[in-house]
Design an enzyme around this catalytic site. Structure first.
Site, PDB file in Angstrom:
ATOM      1  N   ASP A  57      51.393  42.937  43.753  1.00 29.13           N
ATOM      2  CA  ASP A  57      50.360  41.902  44.187  1.00 29.13           C
ATOM      3  C   ASP A  57      50.837  40.571  43.611  1.00 29.13           C
ATOM      4  OD1 ASP A  57      47.467  42.293  45.273  1.00 29.13           O
ATOM      5  OD2 ASP A  57      47.994  40.680  44.080  1.00 29.13           O
ATOM      6  N   ILE A  58      50.647  39.506  44.186  1.00 19.86           N
ATOM      7  CA  ILE A  58      50.888  38.265  43.463  1.00 19.86           C
ATOM      8  C   ILE A  58      49.976  37.787  42.325  1.00 19.86           C
ATOM      9  CG2 ILE A  58      49.586  36.828  44.865  1.00 19.86           C
ATOM     10  CD1 ILE A  58      51.995  35.050  45.547  1.00 19.86           C
ATOM     11  N   ASN A  68      39.759  48.011  50.265  1.00 19.24           N
ATOM     12  CA  ASN A  68      38.899  47.014  50.429  1.00 19.24           C
ATOM     13  C   ASN A  68      38.754  46.831  52.335  1.00 19.24           C
ATOM     14  OD1 ASN A  68      38.301  46.283  47.839  1.00 19.24           O
ATOM     15  ND2 ASN A  68      39.830  44.766  47.750  1.00 19.24           N
ATOM     16  N   GLY A 104      35.550  42.189  49.600  1.00 15.58           N
ATOM     17  CA  GLY A 104      36.711  41.444  48.837  1.00 15.58           C
ATOM     18  C   GLY A 104      37.954  41.433  49.743  1.00 15.58           C
ATOM     19  N   HIS A 124      46.046  47.556  53.782  1.00 17.25           N
ATOM     20  CA  HIS A 124      46.727  47.988  52.678  1.00 17.25           C
ATOM     21  C   HIS A 124      45.811  48.561  51.591  1.00 17.25           C
ATOM     22  CE1 HIS A 124      44.225  43.984  52.337  1.00 17.25           C
ATOM     23  NE2 HIS A 124      44.296  44.270  50.960  1.00 17.25           N
ATOM     24  N   HIS A 153      45.673  48.960  47.422  1.00 14.83           N
ATOM     25  CA  HIS A 153      45.794  48.720  46.339  1.00 14.83           C
ATOM     26  C   HIS A 153      46.230  49.756  45.520  1.00 14.83           C
ATOM     27  CE1 HIS A 153      44.261  44.432  46.400  1.00 14.83           C
ATOM     28  NE2 HIS A 153      43.449  45.135  47.533  1.00 14.83           N
TER      29      HIS A 153
HETATM   30  P1  5GP Z   1      42.482  42.312  49.505  1.00 10.54           P
HETATM   31  O1  5GP Z   1      41.599  41.005  48.911  1.00 10.54           O
HETATM   32  O2  5GP Z   1      42.514  41.652  51.125  1.00 10.54           O
HETATM   33  O3  5GP Z   1      42.066  43.641  49.106  1.00 10.54           O
HETATM   34  O4  5GP Z   1      43.925  42.141  48.857  1.00 10.54           O
HETATM   35  C1  5GP Z   1      44.808  41.210  49.335  1.00 10.54           C
HETATM   36  C2  5GP Z   1      45.905  41.023  48.136  1.00 10.54           C
HETATM   37  O5  5GP Z   1      46.991  40.458  48.553  1.00 10.54           O
HETATM   38  C3  5GP Z   1      45.035  40.319  46.760  1.00 10.54           C
HETATM   39  O6  5GP Z   1      45.152  41.043  45.927  1.00 10.54           O
HETATM   40  C4  5GP Z   1      46.246  39.234  46.968  1.00 10.54           C
HETATM   41  O7  5GP Z   1      46.364  38.821  45.557  1.00 10.54           O
HETATM   42  C5  5GP Z   1      47.442  39.602  47.378  1.00 10.54           C
HETATM   43  N1  5GP Z   1      48.149  38.590  47.852  1.00 10.54           N
HETATM   44  C6  5GP Z   1      47.670  37.498  48.649  1.00 10.54           C
HETATM   45  N2  5GP Z   1      48.797  36.858  48.945  1.00 10.54           N
HETATM   46  C7  5GP Z   1      49.807  37.256  48.639  1.00 10.54           C
HETATM   47  C8  5GP Z   1      51.358  36.986  48.732  1.00 10.54           C
HETATM   48  O8  5GP Z   1      51.762  36.152  49.373  1.00 10.54           O
HETATM   49  N3  5GP Z   1      52.059  37.959  48.002  1.00 10.54           N
HETATM   50  C9  5GP Z   1      51.642  39.175  47.603  1.00 10.54           C
HETATM   51  N4  5GP Z   1      52.632  39.876  46.869  1.00 10.54           N
HETATM   52  N5  5GP Z   1      50.482  39.419  47.342  1.00 10.54           N
HETATM   53  C10 5GP Z   1      49.655  38.604  47.848  1.00 10.54           C
END
Ligand code: 5GP
Ligand code: ZN
Length: 119
Positions: free
Chosen positions: A35-36, A92, A98, A105, A107
């Protein structure tokens, strides 16, 4: 068509290699990358290569690939050596929970104490 790559989807672009990511595992059907914006020492995302907006719609359409995501999440935890201390797999679903990227995906979070219930 269901499951086809979406031109405006960030994670489809990571699958295709158009956007770089730190990939830690790959299978025929999944990719796992860091995760970034990590929320724990281990914070890896496991995604199906096919596009579905969330985990439940993936499981309804492609149950074997949903199982592949879970298997790979467990393999990430073992690779990162957080399986013995405990880790969390989070799916999520919906912006109120969130979700910000609407490509399914999981986590994988570990390497620190994790509160229950989560926020
Ligand atoms: P969500 O909030 O949809 O459950 O998770 C999306 C996740 O993707 C977040 O934790 C966010 O930090 C991660 N994310 C968003 N953009 C990027 C990216 O460009 N690269 C990576 N590796 N992770 C990303
Ligand atoms: Zn996608």
């Amino acid at each position: 068509m269901a499951g086809e790559p979406q031109t405006d989807c960030l994670f489809c672009k990571i699958v295709s290699g158009d956007i770089p990511a730190t990939i830690v595992r790959e299978s025929d059907t999944t990719v796992a990358f860091r995760d970034i914006n990590p929320q724990a020492p281990t914070h890896v995302l496991v995604i199906p290569k096919v596009h579905y907006p969330d985990a439940a719609s993936l499981a309804a359409a492609e149950p074997q690939i949903a199982a592949d995501v879970l298997r790979e999440a467990g393999a990430v935890a073992a690779d990162e050596k957080v399986d013995s201390t405990g880790y969390r797999i989070i799916l999520n679903t919906g912006s109120g929970a969130g979700q910000t990227v609407f490509h399914a995906h999981a986590h994988v979070l570990g390497g620190r104490g994790l509160q229950w219930p989560p926020g």
